[in-house]
Design a protein around this motif. Structure first.
Motif, PDB file in Angstrom:
ATOM      1  N   ALA A  76      13.972  11.530  24.082  1.00  0.00           N
ATOM      2  CA  ALA A  76      13.172  12.713  24.374  1.00  0.00           C
ATOM      3  C   ALA A  76      12.213  13.047  23.230  1.00  0.00           C
ATOM      4  O   ALA A  76      11.018  13.289  23.446  1.00  0.00           O
ATOM      5  N   VAL A  77      12.738  13.035  22.013  1.00  0.00           N
ATOM      6  CA  VAL A  77      11.903  13.376  20.857  1.00  0.00           C
ATOM      7  C   VAL A  77      10.888  12.258  20.588  1.00  0.00           C
ATOM      8  O   VAL A  77       9.732  12.518  20.245  1.00  0.00           O
ATOM      9  N   GLY A  78      11.325  11.010  20.760  1.00  0.00           N
ATOM     10  CA  GLY A  78      10.439   9.880  20.532  1.00  0.00           C
ATOM     11  C   GLY A  78       9.257   9.867  21.479  1.00  0.00           C
ATOM     12  O   GLY A  78       8.136   9.520  21.080  1.00  0.00           O
ATOM     13  N   TYR A  79       9.481  10.232  22.735  1.00  0.00           N
ATOM     14  CA  TYR A  79       8.397  10.248  23.721  1.00  0.00           C
ATOM     15  C   TYR A  79       7.293  11.212  23.277  1.00  0.00           C
ATOM     16  O   TYR A  79       6.097  10.890  23.343  1.00  0.00           O
ATOM     17  N   ALA A  80       7.703  12.392  22.811  1.00  0.00           N
ATOM     18  CA  ALA A  80       6.718  13.366  22.335  1.00  0.00           C
ATOM     19  C   ALA A  80       6.005  12.852  21.083  1.00  0.00           C
ATOM     20  O   ALA A  80       4.802  13.081  20.901  1.00  0.00           O
ATOM     21  N   SER A  81       6.725  12.127  20.228  1.00  0.00           N
ATOM     22  CA  SER A  81       6.137  11.612  18.991  1.00  0.00           C
ATOM     23  C   SER A  81       5.053  10.580  19.261  1.00  0.00           C
ATOM     24  O   SER A  81       4.047  10.515  18.551  1.00  0.00           O
ATOM     25  N   ILE A  82       5.256   9.735  20.283  1.00  0.00           N
ATOM     26  CA  ILE A  82       4.250   8.722  20.625  1.00  0.00           C
ATOM     27  C   ILE A  82       2.922   9.381  20.977  1.00  0.00           C
ATOM     28  O   ILE A  82       1.865   9.019  20.452  1.00  0.00           O
ATOM     29  N   ALA A  83       3.002  10.359  21.881  1.00  0.00           N
ATOM     30  CA  ALA A  83       1.784  11.038  22.331  1.00  0.00           C
ATOM     31  C   ALA A  83       1.073  11.702  21.156  1.00  0.00           C
ATOM     32  O   ALA A  83      -0.154  11.637  21.031  1.00  0.00           O
ATOM     33  N   TRP A  84       1.866  12.318  20.265  1.00  0.00           N
ATOM     34  CA  TRP A  84       1.262  13.004  19.116  1.00  0.00           C
ATOM     35  C   TRP A  84       0.582  12.017  18.184  1.00  0.00           C
ATOM     36  O   TRP A  84      -0.549  12.239  17.739  1.00  0.00           O
ATOM     37  N   LEU A  85       1.255  10.894  17.868  1.00  0.00           N
ATOM     38  CA  LEU A  85       0.697   9.947  16.910  1.00  0.00           C
ATOM     39  C   LEU A  85      -0.592   9.317  17.433  1.00  0.00           C
ATOM     40  O   LEU A  85      -1.566   9.162  16.686  1.00  0.00           O
ATOM     41  N   LEU A  86      -0.628   8.951  18.714  1.00  0.00           N
ATOM     42  CA  LEU A  86      -1.827   8.330  19.264  1.00  0.00           C
ATOM     43  C   LEU A  86      -3.023   9.277  19.211  1.00  0.00           C
ATOM     44  O   LEU A  86      -4.157   8.840  19.007  1.00  0.00           O
ATOM     45  N   ARG A  87      -2.766  10.572  19.379  1.00  0.00           N
ATOM     46  CA  ARG A  87      -3.854  11.547  19.229  1.00  0.00           C
ATOM     47  C   ARG A  87      -4.233  11.709  17.754  1.00  0.00           C
ATOM     48  O   ARG A  87      -5.412  11.792  17.411  1.00  0.00           O
ATOM     49  N   PHE A  88      -3.231  11.749  16.887  1.00  0.00           N
ATOM     50  CA  PHE A  88      -3.461  12.002  15.468  1.00  0.00           C
ATOM     51  C   PHE A  88      -4.313  10.905  14.822  1.00  0.00           C
ATOM     52  O   PHE A  88      -5.249  11.190  14.071  1.00  0.00           O
ATOM     53  N   VAL A  89      -3.987   9.635  15.110  1.00  0.00           N
ATOM     54  CA  VAL A  89      -4.671   8.540  14.415  1.00  0.00           C
ATOM     55  C   VAL A  89      -6.114   8.356  14.880  1.00  0.00           C
ATOM     56  O   VAL A  89      -6.872   7.631  14.219  1.00  0.00           O
ATOM     57  N   GLN A  90      -6.499   9.000  15.951  1.00  0.00           N
ATOM     58  CA  GLN A  90      -7.894   8.891  16.381  1.00  0.00           C
ATOM     59  C   GLN A  90      -8.835   9.495  15.344  1.00  0.00           C
ATOM     60  O   GLN A  90      -9.957   9.004  15.147  1.00  0.00           O
ATOM     61  N   ASN A  91      -8.383  10.538  14.665  1.00  0.00           N
ATOM     62  CA  ASN A  91      -9.277  11.267  13.753  1.00  0.00           C
ATOM     63  C   ASN A  91      -8.695  11.518  12.361  1.00  0.00           C
ATOM     64  O   ASN A  91      -9.335  12.181  11.541  1.00  0.00           O
ATOM     65  N   HIS A  92      -7.486  10.994  12.100  1.00  0.00           N
ATOM     66  CA  HIS A  92      -6.860  11.273  10.818  1.00  0.00           C
ATOM     67  C   HIS A  92      -6.403   9.983  10.145  1.00  0.00           C
ATOM     68  O   HIS A  92      -5.942   9.047  10.786  1.00  0.00           O
ATOM     69  N   SER A  93      -6.491   9.976   8.813  1.00  0.00           N
ATOM     70  CA  SER A  93      -6.147   8.819   8.005  1.00  0.00           C
ATOM     71  C   SER A  93      -4.636   8.683   7.812  1.00  0.00           C
ATOM     72  O   SER A  93      -3.891   9.664   7.864  1.00  0.00           O
ATOM     73  N   LEU A  94      -4.198   7.441   7.542  1.00  0.00           N
ATOM     74  CA  LEU A  94      -2.803   7.192   7.179  1.00  0.00           C
ATOM     75  C   LEU A  94      -2.474   7.758   5.803  1.00  0.00           C
ATOM     76  O   LEU A  94      -1.304   7.796   5.409  1.00  0.00           O
ATOM     77  N   ALA A  95      -3.484   8.198   5.071  1.00  0.00           N
ATOM     78  CA  ALA A  95      -3.253   8.759   3.747  1.00  0.00           C
ATOM     79  C   ALA A  95      -2.343   9.982   3.804  1.00  0.00           C
ATOM     80  O   ALA A  95      -1.602  10.259   2.849  1.00  0.00           O
ATOM     81  N   TRP A  96      -2.375  10.725   4.917  1.00  0.00           N
ATOM     82  CA  TRP A  96      -1.478  11.873   5.064  1.00  0.00           C
ATOM     83  C   TRP A  96      -0.022  11.428   4.969  1.00  0.00           C
ATOM     84  O   TRP A  96       0.798  12.068   4.304  1.00  0.00           O
ATOM     85  N   PHE A  97       0.298  10.320   5.636  1.00  0.00           N
ATOM     86  CA  PHE A  97       1.666   9.825   5.608  1.00  0.00           C
ATOM     87  C   PHE A  97       1.999   9.208   4.252  1.00  0.00           C
ATOM     88  O   PHE A  97       3.136   9.315   3.781  1.00  0.00           O
ATOM     89  N   ALA A  98       1.016   8.573   3.620  1.00  0.00           N
ATOM     90  CA  ALA A  98       1.236   7.986   2.300  1.00  0.00           C
ATOM     91  C   ALA A  98       1.631   9.069   1.292  1.00  0.00           C
ATOM     92  O   ALA A  98       2.564   8.888   0.493  1.00  0.00           O
ATOM     93  N   GLY A  99       0.953  10.204   1.342  1.00  0.00           N
ATOM     94  CA  GLY A  99       1.279  11.303   0.441  1.00  0.00           C
ATOM     95  C   GLY A  99       2.693  11.802   0.639  1.00  0.00           C
ATOM     96  O   GLY A  99       3.434  12.041  -0.335  1.00  0.00           O
ATOM     97  N   TYR A 100       3.083  11.959   1.888  1.00  0.00           N
ATOM     98  CA  TYR A 100       4.452  12.412   2.190  1.00  0.00           C
ATOM     99  C   TYR A 100       5.485  11.414   1.692  1.00  0.00           C
ATOM    100  O   TYR A 100       6.500  11.791   1.093  1.00  0.00           O
ATOM    101  N   ARG A 101       5.238  10.123   1.922  1.00  0.00           N
ATOM    102  CA  ARG A 101       6.174   9.082   1.515  1.00  0.00           C
ATOM    103  C   ARG A 101       6.367   9.074  -0.006  1.00  0.00           C
ATOM    104  O   ARG A 101       7.485   8.906  -0.505  1.00  0.00           O
ATOM    105  N   ILE A 102       5.269   9.228  -0.747  1.00  0.00           N
ATOM    106  CA  ILE A 102       5.353   9.222  -2.205  1.00  0.00           C
ATOM    107  C   ILE A 102       6.206  10.400  -2.688  1.00  0.00           C
ATOM    108  O   ILE A 102       7.074  10.245  -3.568  1.00  0.00           O
ATOM    109  N   ILE A 103       5.975  11.573  -2.113  1.00  0.00           N
ATOM    110  CA  ILE A 103       6.760  12.751  -2.497  1.00  0.00           C
ATOM    111  C   ILE A 103       8.241  12.542  -2.188  1.00  0.00           C
ATOM    112  O   ILE A 103       9.112  12.802  -3.029  1.00  0.00           O
ATOM    113  N   LEU A 104       8.548  12.044  -0.981  1.00  0.00           N
ATOM    114  CA  LEU A 104       9.947  11.811  -0.599  1.00  0.00           C
ATOM    115  C   LEU A 104      10.596  10.782  -1.517  1.00  0.00           C
ATOM    116  O   LEU A 104      11.740  10.964  -1.964  1.00  0.00           O
ATOM    117  N   GLY A 105       9.887   9.704  -1.813  1.00  0.00           N
ATOM    118  CA  GLY A 105      10.426   8.672  -2.692  1.00  0.00           C
ATOM    119  C   GLY A 105      10.748   9.225  -4.071  1.00  0.00           C
ATOM    120  O   GLY A 105      11.800   8.918  -4.648  1.00  0.00           O
TER     121      GLY A 105
END
Length: 290
Positions: free
Chosen positions: A242-271
């Protein structure tokens, strides 16, 4: 390797929600499950639970892309029977099949390392940070100008498929991220983010379904990690779906206009947070040291 006690219901629900949220985002779902298991529950649930609960998120991919999968599968079967019917979708079917082979071979040969030795939070934290720079490099140097339709993937070629297939193999290391590795590989081959994301989803289906089904017996009697009951697995898979289905739709919309740099920043902080907790002795890096 020591096997811990059975998983609690709270742990199953939390980790299944986390799986659904992170499976398709380029942040590493396996890394998140390992980290959050240790921080909040004191144990690593294990690679087998991770692999099986991924069946829920992959079922979400199958449902979300059902029309695409049906269209490609029918074109592939028609092309097998009739050489004159071999078009772009027939070739795309072969690309997904061939692109699955590398991770199947490597996953089988190194399954013990993946399930045990690689599940070390030092490795996960360092990989979360280092691989973030691969995302940034893909954004910086990937031209994203390939003539590949982001909806139908018309124009995909075998060279790009193989690059993304070997990127997918890197995701066997917790902290890399399957979607992040395959999308980055596609972007280095000048695919747009949207086309790379869509093909990443399709390429993951055979490998993750096979991994989950192969690991199903181990989750009830694991050689490492914790065990789970049948009903816990069923509920976990349903939540992840259920949660994954919603995540797919969100990501496909997000990557149309947003960089992967947003996720890179989060990953660095978490690491960095995980490295800090490990250094302070708040959490331990492996299951055996718990």
């Amino acid at each position: 390797m020591v096997v811990e006690e059975s998983m609690s219901w709270l742990q199953v629900v939390v980790l299944s929600l986390l799986q659904g949220l992170t499976e398709f985002l380029p942040v590493s779902s396996s890394g998140h499950l390992s980290i959050f298991s240790k921080i909040f529950f004191g144990h690593d649930a294990g690679a087998s639970f991770t692999a099986v609960v991924q069946l829920g998120t992959e079922a979400a991919v199958v449902v979300y892309f059902a029309k695409d999968i049906y269209r490609i599968a029918m074109a592939w079967f028609r092309g097998i029977a009739n050489a004159d019917a071999r078009g772009d979708e027939y070739r795309l079917g072969w690309m997904v099949i061939i692109g699955t082979i590398p991770i199947g071979i490597i996953g089988f040969l190194f399954k013990d390392v993946i399930r045990e030795s690689a599940r070390n939070l030092w490795i996960t934290a360092i990989v979360l940070i280092l691989f973030s720079f691969v995302f940034l490099a893909a954004e910086r140097w990937g031209k994203q100008n390939r003539d590949v339709d982001p909806k139908t993937l018309k124009g995909m070629d075998m060279k790009t498929t193989l690059a993304m297939a070997f990127g997918q193999c890197l995701a066997l290391i917790p902290g890399v991220s399957r979607s992040g590795a395959t999308m980055s590989a596609g972007m280095f081959m000048n695919l747009s983010r949207e086309a790379a994301a869509r093909y990443s989803f399709l390429l993951a289906i055979p490998a993750v379904l096979a991994s989950g089904l192969f690991s199903l017996p181990d989750v009830f009697d694991p050689q490492a990690g914790q065990s789970a009951t049948g009903i816990q697995i069923v509920i976990g898979v349903a939540i992840a779906f259920a949660v994954g289905y919603a995540s797919i739709a969100w990501l496909l919309r997000f990557v149309q206009n947003h960089s992967l740099a947003w996720f890179a920043g989060y990953r660095i902080i978490l690491g960095l947070v995980v490295i800090g907790l490990l250094t302070a002795g708040v959490i331990t890096p492996t299951l055996t040291s718990a």
